[in-house]
Design a protein around this motif. Structure first.
Motif, PDB file in Angstrom:
ATOM      1  N   SER A  51      40.620  32.197 -25.460  1.00 55.78           N
ATOM      2  CA  SER A  51      41.365  31.498 -24.597  1.00 55.78           C
ATOM      3  C   SER A  51      42.625  31.406 -25.692  1.00 55.78           C
ATOM      4  CB  SER A  51      41.290  30.415 -24.130  1.00 55.78           C
ATOM      5  OG  SER A  51      40.853  30.562 -22.889  1.00 55.78           O
ATOM      6  N   ASP A 127      44.678  26.877 -19.100  1.00 51.40           N
ATOM      7  CA  ASP A 127      44.321  27.296 -17.526  1.00 51.40           C
ATOM      8  C   ASP A 127      42.204  28.175 -18.062  1.00 51.40           C
ATOM      9  OD1 ASP A 127      45.517  25.156 -15.921  1.00 51.40           O
ATOM     10  OD2 ASP A 127      46.404  27.009 -14.913  1.00 51.40           O
ATOM     11  N   ALA A 128      42.905  29.328 -19.204  1.00 51.98           N
ATOM     12  CA  ALA A 128      42.004  30.434 -18.950  1.00 51.98           C
ATOM     13  C   ALA A 128      40.898  29.341 -19.478  1.00 51.98           C
ATOM     14  CB  ALA A 128      42.029  31.530 -19.849  1.00 51.98           C
ATOM     15  N   THR A 131      38.505  27.424 -16.873  1.00 52.58           N
ATOM     16  CA  THR A 131      37.451  28.184 -15.999  1.00 52.58           C
ATOM     17  C   THR A 131      37.023  29.015 -17.150  1.00 52.58           C
ATOM     18  OG1 THR A 131      39.846  29.222 -14.954  1.00 52.58           O
ATOM     19  CG2 THR A 131      38.264  31.024 -14.567  1.00 52.58           C
ATOM     20  N   ARG A 132      36.702  29.485 -18.348  1.00 54.70           N
ATOM     21  CA  ARG A 132      35.940  29.969 -18.462  1.00 54.70           C
ATOM     22  C   ARG A 132      34.566  28.664 -19.332  1.00 54.70           C
ATOM     23  NH1 ARG A 132      39.603  33.443 -21.960  1.00 54.70           N
ATOM     24  NH2 ARG A 132      39.678  35.216 -20.924  1.00 54.70           N
ATOM     25  N   VAL A 134      33.824  26.246 -17.613  1.00 52.30           N
ATOM     26  CA  VAL A 134      33.650  25.252 -16.371  1.00 52.30           C
ATOM     27  C   VAL A 134      32.460  26.582 -15.544  1.00 52.30           C
ATOM     28  CG1 VAL A 134      33.804  25.568 -13.826  1.00 52.30           C
ATOM     29  CG2 VAL A 134      35.054  24.258 -14.990  1.00 52.30           C
ATOM     30  N   ASP A 135      32.657  28.013 -15.787  1.00 57.69           N
ATOM     31  CA  ASP A 135      31.905  29.073 -15.575  1.00 57.69           C
ATOM     32  C   ASP A 135      30.974  29.347 -16.158  1.00 57.69           C
ATOM     33  OD1 ASP A 135      33.192  30.487 -13.755  1.00 57.69           O
ATOM     34  OD2 ASP A 135      34.011  31.546 -15.157  1.00 57.69           O
TER      35      ASP A 135
END
Length: 164
Positions: A51, A127-128, A131-132, A134-135
């Motif tokens: 990101s 935000d990106a 998300t990455r 958490v994955d």
């Protein structure tokens, strides 16, 4: 089914052989925590770099994001959330302003105070990144059931309460 031995078991077994007079039970837990921390750091660096953020940038932007709309905090609030010195925070804010990820504005209720606010570019990057992250963290925990993850989280919370 649990594996027979991991690297920590081998290390502790060697220490027990060399120093049978010591209790190596703490190493059974904390050496694993330390080794897992290295894997977590690597996963986080990857998530943030994809990101185009450094870890410290993510820390500041995520504090602003968690504040909710309009994604603003005072430098003092940012200090409390990121646990860095005032000088370090000033430097970080300056660098994020240069990158166009945050802005500064004067507090309308106190002309001496300022607010740090996230720009749309900062918002999309954080935000990106989350998300990455958490994955990636879900992948690290994939071998544990949801129940095991809850139990582990509870035990780690209990251990960390004295440090927070």
């Amino acid at each position: 089914m649990m594996p027979a031995h991991d690297e920590v078991d081998r290390i502790v077994d060697a220490w027990l052989r060399e120093r049978p007079d010591l209790d190596f039970a703490p190493l059974q837990v904390l050496s694993r925590v330390g080794r897992l921390s290295k894997h977590l750091d690597r996963a986080r660096r990857t998530a943030f770099s994809r990101s185009e953020l450094d870890s410290w940038e993510f820390d500041v932007l995520s504090a602003l994001r968690r504040a909710g709309s309009p994604y603003e905090l005072s430098p003092k609030a940012l200090l409390q959330q990121t646990l860095v010195s005032s000088g370090t925070m000033t430097n970080r804010i300056d660098r994020l302003v240069e990158r166009g990820l945050v802005t500064r504005r004067t507090d309308p209720n106190d002309g001496r105070g300022i607010f740090v606010g996230m720009t749309p570019g900062g918002l999309s990057r954080v935000d990106a990144a989350i998300t990455r992250l958490v994955d990636a963290e879900a992948e690290l925990l994939a071998t544990l059931s949801a129940n095991d993850q809850d139990r582990l989280a509870g035990l780690l919370r209990k251990l960390s309460l004295d440090f927070d």
